[in-house]
Scaffold this active site. Structure first.
Site, PDB file in Angstrom:
ATOM      1  N   HIS A 156      11.732   5.021  -0.545  1.00 23.38           N
ATOM      2  CA  HIS A 156      12.259   3.776  -1.127  1.00 23.38           C
ATOM      3  C   HIS A 156      11.657   2.538  -0.465  1.00 23.38           C
ATOM      4  O   HIS A 156      12.279   1.484  -0.417  1.00 23.38           O
ATOM      5  CB  HIS A 156      13.794   3.698  -1.022  1.00 23.38           C
ATOM      6  CG  HIS A 156      14.492   4.954  -1.409  1.00 23.38           C
ATOM      7  ND1 HIS A 156      14.882   5.225  -2.710  1.00 23.38           N
ATOM      8  CD2 HIS A 156      14.851   6.044  -0.676  1.00 23.38           C
ATOM      9  CE1 HIS A 156      15.458   6.415  -2.755  1.00 23.38           C
ATOM     10  NE2 HIS A 156      15.446   6.935  -1.533  1.00 23.38           N
ATOM     11  N   SER A 277      -9.622 -18.165  -0.432  1.00 26.00           N
ATOM     12  CA  SER A 277      -8.984 -19.012  -1.438  1.00 26.00           C
ATOM     13  C   SER A 277      -9.740 -20.334  -1.514  1.00 26.00           C
ATOM     14  O   SER A 277     -10.246 -20.826  -0.502  1.00 26.00           O
ATOM     15  CB  SER A 277      -7.529 -19.270  -1.032  1.00 26.00           C
ATOM     16  OG  SER A 277      -7.057 -20.458  -1.610  1.00 26.00           O
ATOM     17  N   LYS A 283      -6.472 -18.298   3.981  1.00 30.73           N
ATOM     18  CA  LYS A 283      -6.325 -17.056   3.208  1.00 30.73           C
ATOM     19  C   LYS A 283      -7.498 -16.086   3.347  1.00 30.73           C
ATOM     20  O   LYS A 283      -8.656 -16.499   3.351  1.00 30.73           O
ATOM     21  CB  LYS A 283      -6.134 -17.369   1.718  1.00 30.73           C
ATOM     22  CG  LYS A 283      -4.818 -18.010   1.368  1.00 30.73           C
ATOM     23  CD  LYS A 283      -3.597 -17.166   1.684  1.00 30.73           C
ATOM     24  CE  LYS A 283      -3.342 -16.080   0.672  1.00 30.73           C
ATOM     25  NZ  LYS A 283      -3.009 -16.577  -0.646  1.00 30.73           N
ATOM     26  N   GLU A 290      -6.720  -5.036  -4.923  1.00 28.91           N
ATOM     27  CA  GLU A 290      -5.980  -5.503  -6.110  1.00 28.91           C
ATOM     28  C   GLU A 290      -6.756  -5.206  -7.393  1.00 28.91           C
ATOM     29  O   GLU A 290      -6.175  -4.815  -8.413  1.00 28.91           O
ATOM     30  CB  GLU A 290      -5.707  -7.008  -6.003  1.00 28.91           C
ATOM     31  CG  GLU A 290      -4.666  -7.326  -4.931  1.00 28.91           C
ATOM     32  CD  GLU A 290      -4.557  -8.826  -4.641  1.00 28.91           C
ATOM     33  OE1 GLU A 290      -5.166  -9.630  -5.374  1.00 28.91           O
ATOM     34  OE2 GLU A 290      -3.867  -9.172  -3.677  1.00 28.91           O
TER      35      GLU A 290
END
Ligand code: ARG
Length: 460
Positions: A156, A277, A283, A290
């Site tokens: 979980h 970024s 960043k 992704e």
């Protein structure tokens, strides 16, 4: 517009119809397979006496010339031809004249395209297997290196019990082993040659289908000509296997994104596999992970598309099946790219062992072991569960780990605790005690690693 047909037509094809119908923009990808199939066909035609030996030699030389010229860029495959089959045939006739017109004897584009698609798929399966093998070798190396890198195992997405990084990566290793074996199964099942099935009902020529099958390294000829020209099961199976590979890559990427987050800091993705970024200078984003996760959608989409395309097609060949190509090509290219990128990302990743271990320690992943300790000291498991639950509450209140409670605090809640409790719930002990095959203990892991070592050495 250069077409292989037209005798029975009185009008030119409408340009929009031509464009809509043509497949050369994408089926040019298998020019090599098309030529290879034609060479086998012609070899067989000469063997059974449909072509003379001289014609065979002329045609094969012409075909090899086309192949060499495409590969060197001397000739370009253009949209003036309907498909790759028309392109090769027209080119052959231009080169060698009349003998070229005999190439298509005893053949239809229906069995030709079925053959090309199988040859292409087969070649790509070999490449996909190689890429999966390389990925598994990377994972195997990491498994060997990290048998004592402790980390929390989750259920979980809540910390559950301690495992090792070796064990965690080993879970994915098993998935990729199954993926590899699925590709082998598909290859074996599809490996029957459709050439000689004609348009749908075989041909009137005395074709030697066993010969073409063996010239093209198939296990044998297919056994029903209508099925041969309209079977795309292997495309469905391949897209299903590719979808499953993507499930596995995507799940792993999801974990990598989580592990790479500021909150977890279990790993750092290498700068060469990260992006920045345009506005936020701090960043460093896990874009590759992704994108792999994101590209899973288009592979599933191709599987759904081919299943839907095939479901209403009456026997035998129908043009709907031309749709199989872009779906298959795109999925294969996508998956190959994803495996390569994912492998590179894993090879260059840094694992922060201390953060992993601290996270396991601070997440009460040794609570089950504390309960097991009590059971070993005569406390029934259900009571032990309650006692340790109370200890966890106390720790949460004090913002400490179970390992940091004093013996007095332990004994206040249960006198069954002795000072060997610390040893019993140490991360190393918790993992080491789990030593049945498949569990994270070092001996058990070493057994699995040696099984995998042997497995990898047997892959072709
Ligand atoms: N481009 C077609 C395909 O991909 C080739 C077969 C054409 N056959 C035909 N009868 N029109 O399926």
């Amino acid at each position: 517009m250069a077409q292989l047909w037209g005798g029975r037509f009185t009008k030119e094809t409408d340009q929009l119809v031509y464009n809509f119908n043509a497949s050369i923009s994408f089926d040019q990808k298998f020019y090599g397979q098309d030529i290879r199939g034609s060479i086998a066909h012609v070899t067989m035609l000469a063997k059974v006496g449909v072509l003379t030996n001289e014609e065979k030699v002329q045609i094969i030389d012409g075909l090899n010339g086309i192949l060499a010229d495409i590969e060197s860029g001397k000739i370009e495959i253009t949209s003036e031809y309907e498909d790759i089959h028309s392109f090769v045939e027209a080119n052959l006739i231009d080169r060698i004249g009349d003998p070229g017109k005999k190439l298509h004897t005893g053949r239809s584009r229906n069995d030709q395209v079925a053959l090309d698609m199988k040859l292409y798929t087969r070649d790509e399966i070999v490449e996909l297997k190689e890429l999966l093998k390389e990925l598994m070798e990377t994972l195997h190396g990491l498994m060997k290196e990290h048998t004592d890198t402790f980390m929390p195992g989750f259920t979980h997405l809540q910390k559950a019990q301690p495992v090792t990084l070796s064990h965690h990566i080993g879970a994915y290793m098993e998935m990729f082993k199954r993926d590899y074996s699925r590709l082998c199964d598909i290859y074996d099942r599809m490996n029957y040659c459709p050439l000689g099935s004609g348009a749908l009902a075989g041909t009137t020529y005395p074709l030697d289908r066993e010969l073409t099958a063996s010239l093209l390294d198939f296990s044998g000829p297919t056994l029903n000509s209508m099925d041969s020209v309209s079977d795309r099961d292997y495309v469905i199976e391949l897209l299903s296997a590719l979808s499953t590979i993507m499930v596995h890559l995507s799940r792993f990427c999801e974990e990598i994104i989580i592990w790479n987050s500021n909150e977890y800091q279990f790993i750092s993705i290498d700068d060469s596999y990260s992006t920045g970024s345009s506005i936020m200078p701090q960043k460093k984003n896990p874009d590759i992970a992704e994108l792999v996760r994101g590209k899973t959608g288009r592979v599933y989409a191709s599987l759904t598309a081919i299943l839907t395309t095939m479901k209403g097609i009456p026997l035998a060949y129908n043009k709907d099946m031309q749709e199989d190509k872009e779906l298959t090509f795109d999925s294969i290219d996508t998956v190959k790219g994803c495996i390569k990128l994912f492998n590179g990302m894993m090879q260059t990743m840094t694992f922060h062992k201390d953060n992993m271990e601290a996270s396991a320690k601070n997440g009460f992943t040794n609570a089950t072991d504390a309960a097991d300790y009590l059971v070993n000291h005569g406390v029934p498991f259900r009571d032990a569960h309650g006692i340790v639950g109370k200890l966890v509450l106390l720790c949460i209140d004090k913002n400490i780990a179970l390992d940091d409670l004093s013996l007095e605090e332990y004994r206040e809640i249960s006198p069954a605790f002795e000072d060997d409790i610390y040893e019993a719930i140490a991360m190393k002990t918790c993992v080491e005690k789990r030593n049945t095959i498949g569990a994270p203990g070092e001996d058990a892991m070493k057994q699995v690693i040696s099984i995998n070592e042997h497995y990898l050495s047997t892959l072709d």
